[in-house]
Write a protein that holds these residues in place. Structure first.
Motif, mmCIF file in Angstrom:
data_model
loop_
_atom_site.group_PDB
_atom_site.id
_atom_site.type_symbol
_atom_site.label_atom_id
_atom_site.label_comp_id
_atom_site.label_asym_id
_atom_site.label_seq_id
_atom_site.Cartn_x
_atom_site.Cartn_y
_atom_site.Cartn_z
ATOM 1 N N VAL A 57 7.193 -1.690 -2.950
ATOM 2 C CA VAL A 57 6.153 -2.699 -3.122
ATOM 3 C C VAL A 57 5.063 -2.553 -2.070
ATOM 4 C CG1 VAL A 57 5.706 -5.188 -3.197
ATOM 5 C CG2 VAL A 57 7.823 -4.275 -4.139
ATOM 6 N N GLY A 58 5.448 -2.084 -0.889
ATOM 7 C CA GLY A 58 4.497 -1.937 0.200
ATOM 8 C C GLY A 58 3.463 -0.855 -0.005
ATOM 9 N N LEU A 59 3.621 -0.044 -1.064
ATOM 10 C CA LEU A 59 2.643 1.011 -1.352
ATOM 11 C C LEU A 59 1.398 0.477 -2.050
ATOM 12 C CD1 LEU A 59 5.053 3.866 -2.529
ATOM 13 C CD2 LEU A 59 3.958 3.621 -0.312
ATOM 14 N N LEU A 60 1.444 -0.785 -2.491
ATOM 15 C CA LEU A 60 0.247 -1.374 -3.090
ATOM 16 C C LEU A 60 -0.875 -1.376 -2.057
ATOM 17 C CD1 LEU A 60 1.888 -4.441 -4.899
ATOM 18 C CD2 LEU A 60 1.038 -2.334 -5.959
ATOM 19 N N PRO A 61 -2.072 -0.903 -2.419
ATOM 20 C CA PRO A 61 -3.156 -0.762 -1.434
ATOM 21 C C PRO A 61 -3.427 -2.030 -0.638
ATOM 22 C CG PRO A 61 -3.758 0.286 -3.506
ATOM 23 C CD PRO A 61 -2.474 -0.435 -3.766
ATOM 24 N N ARG A 62 -3.447 -3.177 -1.294
ATOM 25 C CA ARG A 62 -3.726 -4.426 -0.593
ATOM 26 C C ARG A 62 -2.634 -4.735 0.420
ATOM 27 N NH1 ARG A 62 -7.243 -7.329 1.913
ATOM 28 N NH2 ARG A 62 -6.831 -9.579 1.848
ATOM 29 N N PHE A 63 -1.379 -4.480 0.047
ATOM 30 C CA PHE A 63 -0.266 -4.723 0.959
ATOM 31 C C PHE A 63 -0.339 -3.786 2.162
ATOM 32 C CE2 PHE A 63 3.092 -6.913 -1.950
ATOM 33 C CZ PHE A 63 2.174 -7.926 -2.187
ATOM 34 N N ALA A 182 15.333 -8.408 -10.615
ATOM 35 C CA ALA A 182 14.018 -8.591 -9.984
ATOM 36 C C ALA A 182 14.132 -8.528 -8.465
ATOM 37 C CB ALA A 182 13.418 -9.926 -10.419
ATOM 38 N N VAL A 183 15.208 -9.120 -7.918
ATOM 39 C CA VAL A 183 15.431 -9.059 -6.470
ATOM 40 C C VAL A 183 15.620 -7.604 -6.034
ATOM 41 C CG1 VAL A 183 17.010 -9.671 -4.603
ATOM 42 C CG2 VAL A 183 16.386 -11.381 -6.324
ATOM 43 N N VAL A 184 16.431 -6.858 -6.773
ATOM 44 C CA VAL A 184 16.688 -5.455 -6.426
ATOM 45 C C VAL A 184 15.408 -4.626 -6.494
ATOM 46 C CG1 VAL A 184 17.881 -3.359 -7.149
ATOM 47 C CG2 VAL A 184 19.108 -5.531 -7.114
ATOM 48 N N VAL A 185 14.632 -4.814 -7.566
ATOM 49 C CA VAL A 185 13.387 -4.057 -7.712
ATOM 50 C C VAL A 185 12.432 -4.362 -6.564
ATOM 51 C CG1 VAL A 185 11.299 -3.797 -9.124
ATOM 52 C CG2 VAL A 185 13.553 -3.792 -10.202
#
Length: 273
Positions: A57-63, A182-185
């Motif tokens: 999830v941290g690869l999202l540019p905004r993140f 969803a938690v795992v993803v």
């Protein structure tokens, strides 16, 4: 609880005896724990839902842009919980708040999370206000604790909450499974292999035994890139400890050693006359 406390006390006492030589040198080297090993780096408030790029999830540019402002070490990613897990927390406490164990877990989460924030509340790296950890950050031994790493206890409590909610939820099996998925993803790691592993780049000097032609046994060598920036300890090990090394990745450097201008120069590229 008393039974568990007694067993824990016995276990900790035995552990202290077993590791006493290590504890002795750690305390002596740190002047009986008075001198801090690390600064009191705490978690950022936004880390609850914005992780570093160690997670997918941290690869999202905004993140990525937000996480760049976090002040602690990049390898400390435990302050991230994620939206799905926050939803599970809300559902658990809403339906079970009358239970003593639920209130106990809530108190544990609150105490650990506030301690994780360190001496100051930070939002995207900016200090907002002082936090309770300032009251204990000066104490011997505790002064060397990295508050952000208390996340280990946070996730222990989160695991108990998630397991309890899944076991007792009145949701359908499909809905509960979807929430668990969803938690795992939300906590999947960054899949790029280069983030987790890299080649050693060992020169032929150490693979073909050539170091014996250029070094005397026991000679002291300073290897560049220096310290934690390079692979000097690996190369020394590959040589069968043939030579001594003037540095490596050994944790925080003694202040008197770090005060030498040449040390900062080779560690961080700082120019000196």
């Amino acid at each position: 609880l008393w039974s568990a406390i007694r067993l824990a006390a016995v276990a900790m006492g035995a552990a202290v005896v077993i590791v006493s030589p290590v504890l002795y040198y750690a305390l002596i080297g740190g002047h009986f724990g008075v001198k801090p090993v690390w600064p009191p780096l705490g978690a950022d408030l936004l880390e609850l839902i914005v992780p570093r790029d160690a997670l997918l999830v941290g690869l999202l540019p905004r993140f990525t842009a937000i996480a760049a402002h976090y002040v602690h070490f990049a390898r400390d990613t435990g302050a991230y919980v994620g939206l799905p897990m926050l939803v599970v927390l809300a559902l658990y406490f809403k339906s079970r708040w009358r239970r003593a164990e639920a209130r106990y877990l809530a108190a544990m989460l609150a105490v650990v999370y506030v301690a994780m924030l360190g001496t100051h509340l930070r939002v995207a790296g900016a200090e907002v206000l002082a936090m309770p950890w300032r009251l204990v950050a000066w104490m011997p031994l505790l002064s060397s604790a990295l508050p952000v790493r208390f996340a280990v206890y946070l996730h222990l409590v989160l695991a108990i909450v998630a397991a309890s909610w899944l076991a007792e939820s009145d949701w359908s099996r499909f809905a509960g499974g979807a929430m668990a998925a969803a938690v795992v993803v939300s906590i999947l790691p960054n899949p790029h292999a280069g983030y987790w592993a890299t080649g050693l780049g060992t020169p032929a000097l150490f693979t073909d035994g050539g170091y014996r032609d250029h070094l005397k046994r026991g000679e002291t060598v300073m290897t560049l890139p220096y310290g934690a920036s390079g692979q000097s300890m690996t190369w020394q090990a590959l040589s069968g400890m043939y030579f001594a090394s003037a540095g490596g990745y050994l944790g925080p450097l003694p202040s008197a050693f770090r005060a030498w201008p040449i040390v900062d120069a080779v560690l961080s590229g700082v120019e000196i006359p």
